[in-house]
Design an enzyme around this catalytic site. Structure first.
Site, PDB file in Angstrom:
ATOM      1  N   GLU A  68      -6.238   2.532   6.301  1.00 27.68           N
ATOM      2  CA  GLU A  68      -6.573   1.434   5.379  1.00 27.68           C
ATOM      3  C   GLU A  68      -7.735   0.673   6.000  1.00 27.68           C
ATOM      4  O   GLU A  68      -7.689   0.326   7.174  1.00 27.68           O
ATOM      5  CB  GLU A  68      -5.355   0.517   5.180  1.00 27.68           C
ATOM      6  CG  GLU A  68      -5.631  -0.798   4.490  1.00 27.68           C
ATOM      7  CD  GLU A  68      -6.325  -0.661   3.132  1.00 27.68           C
ATOM      8  OE1 GLU A  68      -5.841   0.094   2.268  1.00 27.68           O
ATOM      9  OE2 GLU A  68      -7.373  -1.303   2.946  1.00 27.68           O
ATOM     10  N   ASP A 103     -12.449   3.287   8.058  1.00 23.36           N
ATOM     11  CA  ASP A 103     -12.973   3.772   6.775  1.00 23.36           C
ATOM     12  C   ASP A 103     -12.877   5.296   6.699  1.00 23.36           C
ATOM     13  O   ASP A 103     -13.176   5.993   7.664  1.00 23.36           O
ATOM     14  CB  ASP A 103     -14.439   3.353   6.640  1.00 23.36           C
ATOM     15  CG  ASP A 103     -14.918   3.553   5.216  1.00 23.36           C
ATOM     16  OD1 ASP A 103     -15.023   2.542   4.503  1.00 23.36           O
ATOM     17  OD2 ASP A 103     -15.154   4.710   4.814  1.00 23.36           O
ATOM     18  N   ASP A 125      -9.233   3.596  -5.380  1.00 24.73           N
ATOM     19  CA  ASP A 125     -10.152   2.753  -6.162  1.00 24.73           C
ATOM     20  C   ASP A 125     -10.961   3.634  -7.121  1.00 24.73           C
ATOM     21  O   ASP A 125     -11.516   4.649  -6.700  1.00 24.73           O
ATOM     22  CB  ASP A 125     -11.101   2.002  -5.220  1.00 24.73           C
ATOM     23  CG  ASP A 125     -10.350   1.053  -4.290  1.00 24.73           C
ATOM     24  OD1 ASP A 125      -9.285   0.552  -4.697  1.00 24.73           O
ATOM     25  OD2 ASP A 125     -10.813   0.819  -3.162  1.00 24.73           O
ATOM     26  N   GLU A 200       3.248   1.095  -4.036  1.00 28.94           N
ATOM     27  CA  GLU A 200       3.235  -0.253  -4.620  1.00 28.94           C
ATOM     28  C   GLU A 200       2.595  -0.253  -6.019  1.00 28.94           C
ATOM     29  O   GLU A 200       3.141  -0.795  -6.967  1.00 28.94           O
ATOM     30  CB  GLU A 200       2.434  -1.203  -3.728  1.00 28.94           C
ATOM     31  CG  GLU A 200       3.262  -2.166  -2.944  1.00 28.94           C
ATOM     32  CD  GLU A 200       3.286  -1.800  -1.463  1.00 28.94           C
ATOM     33  OE1 GLU A 200       2.420  -1.027  -1.012  1.00 28.94           O
ATOM     34  OE2 GLU A 200       4.191  -2.295  -0.763  1.00 28.94           O
ATOM     35  N   TYR A 201       1.422   0.353  -6.100  1.00 32.38           N
ATOM     36  CA  TYR A 201       0.703   0.365  -7.382  1.00 32.38           C
ATOM     37  C   TYR A 201       1.464   1.170  -8.429  1.00 32.38           C
ATOM     38  O   TYR A 201       1.466   0.826  -9.595  1.00 32.38           O
ATOM     39  CB  TYR A 201      -0.698   0.952  -7.184  1.00 32.38           C
ATOM     40  CG  TYR A 201      -1.735  -0.061  -6.741  1.00 32.38           C
ATOM     41  CD1 TYR A 201      -1.388  -1.158  -5.972  1.00 32.38           C
ATOM     42  CD2 TYR A 201      -3.072   0.094  -7.081  1.00 32.38           C
ATOM     43  CE1 TYR A 201      -2.341  -2.076  -5.555  1.00 32.38           C
ATOM     44  CE2 TYR A 201      -4.038  -0.817  -6.667  1.00 32.38           C
ATOM     45  CZ  TYR A 201      -3.667  -1.895  -5.909  1.00 32.38           C
ATOM     46  OH  TYR A 201      -4.623  -2.799  -5.502  1.00 32.38           O
ATOM     47  N   GLU A 202       2.083   2.239  -7.990  1.00 31.19           N
ATOM     48  CA  GLU A 202       2.809   3.100  -8.931  1.00 31.19           C
ATOM     49  C   GLU A 202       3.950   2.331  -9.590  1.00 31.19           C
ATOM     50  O   GLU A 202       4.158   2.407 -10.801  1.00 31.19           O
ATOM     51  CB  GLU A 202       3.360   4.310  -8.156  1.00 31.19           C
ATOM     52  CG  GLU A 202       4.042   5.344  -9.002  1.00 31.19           C
ATOM     53  CD  GLU A 202       4.310   6.615  -8.216  1.00 31.19           C
ATOM     54  OE1 GLU A 202       3.963   6.679  -7.012  1.00 31.19           O
ATOM     55  OE2 GLU A 202       4.869   7.547  -8.795  1.00 31.19           O
TER      56      GLU A 202
HETATM   57  N1  SAH Z   1      -2.027   3.532  -1.900  1.00 33.29           N
HETATM   58  C1  SAH Z   1      -1.639   2.170  -2.226  1.00 33.29           C
HETATM   59  C2  SAH Z   1      -2.853   1.241  -2.407  1.00 33.29           C
HETATM   60  C3  SAH Z   1      -3.810   1.640  -3.505  1.00 33.29           C
HETATM   61  S1  SAH Z   1      -5.238   0.563  -3.617  1.00 33.29           S
HETATM   62  C4  SAH Z   1      -0.741   2.171  -3.460  1.00 33.29           C
HETATM   63  O1  SAH Z   1      -0.719   3.176  -4.163  1.00 33.29           O
HETATM   64  O2  SAH Z   1      -0.087   1.163  -3.718  1.00 33.29           O
HETATM   65  C5  SAH Z   1      -6.440   1.541  -2.716  1.00 33.29           C
HETATM   66  C6  SAH Z   1      -6.509   1.168  -1.239  1.00 33.29           C
HETATM   67  O3  SAH Z   1      -7.406   2.062  -0.619  1.00 33.29           O
HETATM   68  C7  SAH Z   1      -7.059  -0.221  -0.977  1.00 33.29           C
HETATM   69  O4  SAH Z   1      -6.176  -0.936  -0.146  1.00 33.29           O
HETATM   70  C8  SAH Z   1      -8.406   0.022  -0.314  1.00 33.29           C
HETATM   71  O5  SAH Z   1      -8.744  -0.981   0.617  1.00 33.29           O
HETATM   72  C9  SAH Z   1      -8.193   1.364   0.328  1.00 33.29           C
HETATM   73  N2  SAH Z   1      -9.432   2.141   0.490  1.00 33.29           N
HETATM   74  C10 SAH Z   1     -10.314   2.417  -0.480  1.00 33.29           C
HETATM   75  N3  SAH Z   1     -11.341   3.140  -0.001  1.00 33.29           N
HETATM   76  C11 SAH Z   1     -11.085   3.334   1.327  1.00 33.29           C
HETATM   77  C12 SAH Z   1     -11.797   3.988   2.364  1.00 33.29           C
HETATM   78  N4  SAH Z   1     -12.968   4.583   2.143  1.00 33.29           N
HETATM   79  N5  SAH Z   1     -11.245   3.998   3.599  1.00 33.29           N
HETATM   80  C13 SAH Z   1     -10.060   3.377   3.837  1.00 33.29           C
HETATM   81  N6  SAH Z   1      -9.348   2.724   2.889  1.00 33.29           N
HETATM   82  C14 SAH Z   1      -9.860   2.696   1.645  1.00 33.29           C
END
Ligand code: SAH
Length: 219
Positions: A68, A103, A125, A200-202
């Site tokens: 993350e 990242d 995202d 969480e999002y699901e």
């Molecule tokens: N997987 C979780 C969060 C989804 S939101 C769920 O399903 O509930 C997407 C997350 O990916 C965000 O917290 C964002 O900060 C992270 N993210 C997006 N691009 C990224 C990258 N290139 N490297 C690391 N984390 C990333």
């Protein structure tokens, strides 16, 4: 997921025992970090970590890494893991889950060829503008990185509620040599997905009645 900056979050993440700092040091040596040669699965864009907390408890015969990039989000993931572990008897706490605050663009600096067994992308995202397509975690740019770190039999599993991102991914992923071996447009209505672990999002999106899509890609 982007949270308001929380003062002190970087320092909190920096000193957490759940976080692997300078992960490039472990390239080719993750088995030594975990103290065993079990398969290592990686969630990219873990958010607050619900999916990996649950999966790592269910599947103790594997190791898990959660990536993350935002320290504010990572701080929440650490706090939740700590809270959950405090409630467990000591013998049930397991050391098969570690976090990386990095990242995804740097993956090949952290992992040797074939070092990862499975990659999970959950509710990534969407980056809706066409000019940002190469930031999508299912883009050819990222699929090439996954190709370099995944074991030969490795898989990428992708879940989302975002139909535009899903349709785009279904087109884009096979263009760089991957095969889609599973495709669902209504995961929660699919009896084969009985063992699905929710993120969480699901939870949030499906409770609003949105359908969840899932694909699995292999080379
Ligand atoms: N997987 C979780 C969060 C989804 S939101 C769920 O399903 O509930 C997407 C997350 O990916 C965000 O917290 C964002 O900060 C992270 N993210 C997006 N691009 C990224 C990258 N290139 N490297 C690391 N984390 C990333």
């Amino acid at each position: 997921m982007r949270l308001r900056h929380i003062p002190g979050c970087e320092a909190f993440v920096e000193k957490s025992l759940h976080v692997v700092r300078e992960p490039e040091q472990y390239k080719g040596k993750w088995a030594a970090l975990f103290g065993n040669h079990r398969p290592i699965d990686l969630e990219i864009g873990m958010g607050k970590g619900r999916f990996l907390r649950e999966l790592s408890m269910r599947r103790r015969e594997r190791n898990f890494l959660g990536l993350e990039r935002y320290a504010s989000v990572m701080m929440k993931a650490i706090q939740r893991l700590e809270r959950e572990q405090e409630m467990l008897p000591a013998e049930e706490r397991c050391g098969n889950l570690k976090f990386l605050c990095e990242d995804a663009g740097r993956l090949t600096e952290f992992f040797e060829r074939g070092e990862i067994s499975e990659i999970y992308l959950n509710f990534s995202d969407p980056w809706p503008k066409a000019s940002h397509a190469n930031r999508r975690l299912t883009s050819p740019r990222f699929m090439r990185l996954y190709d370099q770190i995944l074991a030969p039999e490795g898989r990428v599993e992708f879940k989302t509620d975002n139909r535009a991102l899903f349709d785009w991914s279904v087109e884009a992923i096979p263009q760089v040599g991957w095969k889609l071996v599973s495709l669902s447009y209504d995961l929660h209505g699919d009896p084969a997905a009985m063992d699905n672990v929710m993120t969480e999002y699901e939870e949030k999106f499906s409770s609003r009645g949105q359908k969840i899509c899932k694909l699995i890609a292999v080379r």
